[in-house]
Design a protein around this motif. Sequence first.
Motif, mmCIF file in Angstrom:
data_model
loop_
_atom_site.group_PDB
_atom_site.id
_atom_site.type_symbol
_atom_site.label_atom_id
_atom_site.label_comp_id
_atom_site.label_asym_id
_atom_site.label_seq_id
_atom_site.Cartn_x
_atom_site.Cartn_y
_atom_site.Cartn_z
ATOM 1 N N LEU A 43 0.806 -1.223 0.000
ATOM 2 C CA LEU A 43 0.000 0.000 0.000
ATOM 3 C C LEU A 43 0.844 1.280 0.000
ATOM 4 N N PRO A 44 1.876 1.385 0.831
ATOM 5 C CA PRO A 44 2.672 2.615 0.794
ATOM 6 C C PRO A 44 3.384 2.830 -0.553
ATOM 7 N N GLU A 45 3.685 1.747 -1.258
ATOM 8 C CA GLU A 45 4.315 1.869 -2.574
ATOM 9 C C GLU A 45 3.342 2.350 -3.641
ATOM 10 N N ILE A 46 2.106 1.848 -3.594
ATOM 11 C CA ILE A 46 1.156 2.231 -4.640
ATOM 12 C C ILE A 46 0.415 3.524 -4.320
ATOM 13 N N ASP A 47 0.404 3.913 -3.051
ATOM 14 C CA ASP A 47 -0.238 5.170 -2.657
ATOM 15 C C ASP A 47 0.637 5.871 -1.620
ATOM 16 N N PRO A 48 1.463 6.803 -2.062
ATOM 17 C CA PRO A 48 2.363 7.500 -1.141
ATOM 18 C C PRO A 48 1.637 8.276 -0.034
ATOM 19 N N LYS A 49 0.348 8.551 -0.216
ATOM 20 C CA LYS A 49 -0.415 9.262 0.811
ATOM 21 C C LYS A 49 -0.902 8.323 1.917
ATOM 22 N N PHE A 50 -0.884 7.015 1.646
ATOM 23 C CA PHE A 50 -1.325 6.033 2.640
ATOM 24 C C PHE A 50 -0.227 5.823 3.680
ATOM 25 N N SER A 51 -0.641 5.680 4.943
ATOM 26 C CA SER A 51 0.297 5.283 5.989
ATOM 27 C C SER A 51 -0.452 4.460 7.039
ATOM 28 N N TYR A 52 0.296 3.824 7.898
ATOM 29 C CA TYR A 52 -0.293 3.031 8.966
ATOM 30 C C TYR A 52 0.430 3.367 10.262
ATOM 31 N N LEU A 53 -0.246 3.126 11.353
ATOM 32 C CA LEU A 53 0.281 3.470 12.661
ATOM 33 C C LEU A 53 -0.167 2.403 13.646
ATOM 34 N N TYR A 54 0.762 1.919 14.457
ATOM 35 C CA TYR A 54 0.427 0.963 15.497
ATOM 36 C C TYR A 54 0.375 1.702 16.828
ATOM 37 N N VAL A 55 -0.703 1.470 17.581
ATOM 38 C CA VAL A 55 -0.868 2.152 18.862
ATOM 39 C C VAL A 55 -1.093 1.143 19.978
ATOM 40 N N ASP A 56 -0.784 1.561 21.173
ATOM 41 C CA ASP A 56 -0.971 0.737 22.355
ATOM 42 C C ASP A 56 -2.461 0.509 22.613
ATOM 43 N N LYS A 57 -2.776 -0.635 23.166
ATOM 44 C CA LYS A 57 -4.162 -0.973 23.479
ATOM 45 C C LYS A 57 -4.811 0.079 24.375
ATOM 46 N N ALA A 58 -4.035 0.697 25.259
ATOM 47 C CA ALA A 58 -4.571 1.718 26.164
ATOM 48 C C ALA A 58 -5.084 2.941 25.410
ATOM 49 N N GLU A 59 -4.525 3.207 24.228
ATOM 50 C CA GLU A 59 -4.972 4.347 23.427
ATOM 51 C C GLU A 59 -6.316 4.096 22.750
ATOM 52 N N MET A 60 -6.600 2.836 22.448
ATOM 53 C CA MET A 60 -7.860 2.465 21.778
ATOM 54 C C MET A 60 -8.431 1.205 22.427
ATOM 55 N N PRO A 61 -8.858 1.286 23.669
ATOM 56 C CA PRO A 61 -9.303 0.068 24.357
ATOM 57 C C PRO A 61 -10.532 -0.593 23.748
ATOM 58 N N ASP A 62 -11.357 0.182 23.069
ATOM 59 C CA ASP A 62 -12.596 -0.366 22.520
ATOM 60 C C ASP A 62 -12.594 -0.501 21.005
ATOM 61 N N THR A 63 -11.468 -0.238 20.356
ATOM 62 C CA THR A 63 -11.378 -0.285 18.902
ATOM 63 C C THR A 63 -10.141 -1.076 18.510
ATOM 64 N N TYR A 64 -10.309 -2.043 17.612
ATOM 65 C CA TYR A 64 -9.175 -2.854 17.169
ATOM 66 C C TYR A 64 -8.338 -2.127 16.123
ATOM 67 N N ALA A 65 -9.006 -1.438 15.220
ATOM 68 C CA ALA A 65 -8.324 -0.716 14.148
ATOM 69 C C ALA A 65 -9.344 0.173 13.462
ATOM 70 N N TYR A 66 -8.862 1.178 12.742
ATOM 71 C CA TYR A 66 -9.748 1.986 11.912
ATOM 72 C C TYR A 66 -8.941 2.647 10.809
ATOM 73 N N PHE A 67 -9.633 3.000 9.747
ATOM 74 C CA PHE A 67 -9.015 3.724 8.645
ATOM 75 C C PHE A 67 -9.612 5.117 8.609
ATOM 76 N N ASP A 68 -8.761 6.125 8.629
ATOM 77 C CA ASP A 68 -9.196 7.515 8.576
ATOM 78 C C ASP A 68 -9.171 7.978 7.121
ATOM 79 N N ASN A 69 -10.349 8.203 6.553
ATOM 80 C CA ASN A 69 -10.456 8.614 5.148
ATOM 81 C C ASN A 69 -9.778 9.947 4.873
ATOM 82 N N ASP A 70 -9.835 10.856 5.823
ATOM 83 C CA ASP A 70 -9.277 12.194 5.605
ATOM 84 C C ASP A 70 -7.754 12.189 5.544
ATOM 85 N N THR A 71 -7.124 11.460 6.451
ATOM 86 C CA THR A 71 -5.658 11.445 6.509
ATOM 87 C C THR A 71 -5.037 10.262 5.767
#
Length: 176
Positions: A43-71
């Motif tokens: 994904l980062p190769e085909i879309d330079p605007k795409f990125s991913y971020l890993y966060v600690d469970k404490a930052e998102m205790p009720d969410t496993y993952a999400y994609f932000d359309n704006d960023t």
Amino acid sequence: MNQVIAEPMSTKNILFLTNTLRKKFNLYDCTYFPIVEFIETVLPEIDPKFSYLYVDKAEMPDTYAYFDNDTKVMVIREDVYERALNGSGRDRFTLAHELGHYVLHSSGVQLCRSDGGRVVTYCDPEWQANTFASKLLMPDHLIYTLTPSEISKEFGTSYQAAEIALYKAKKAKLTT
């Protein structure tokens, strides 16, 4: 009340997209789709605007993952990432679901006014992302002759996801 809706998309259209993606990356007949590697390297190769971020469970205790359309950032809990790396079917499905949001909804999701009624299924971005994840990880053409247990093992999914995917694939085959 605002509800999120997406452009209408059928299961058949989503299957076409996932099969096209698999073909483009020489994964059409591959049983185990490398979802983590795809997100991290392709994904980062085909879309330079795409990125991913890993966060600690404490930052998102009720969410496993999400994609932000704006960023165009996919945010993934570290524990989900670790389990997906280790082959957890549920966590691999979560990542494929977020990839579905990226592929299907990067520019086409919007809020609409609603009287509180339900969004039609084929316009529901969550249904679309779940269908995308299922078809990407367990393409119809590779699962027809297998059992849910075999699908779960070979494709790296949960038994429940395999059972549902097989049921839907056989049902679709009967109607075509």
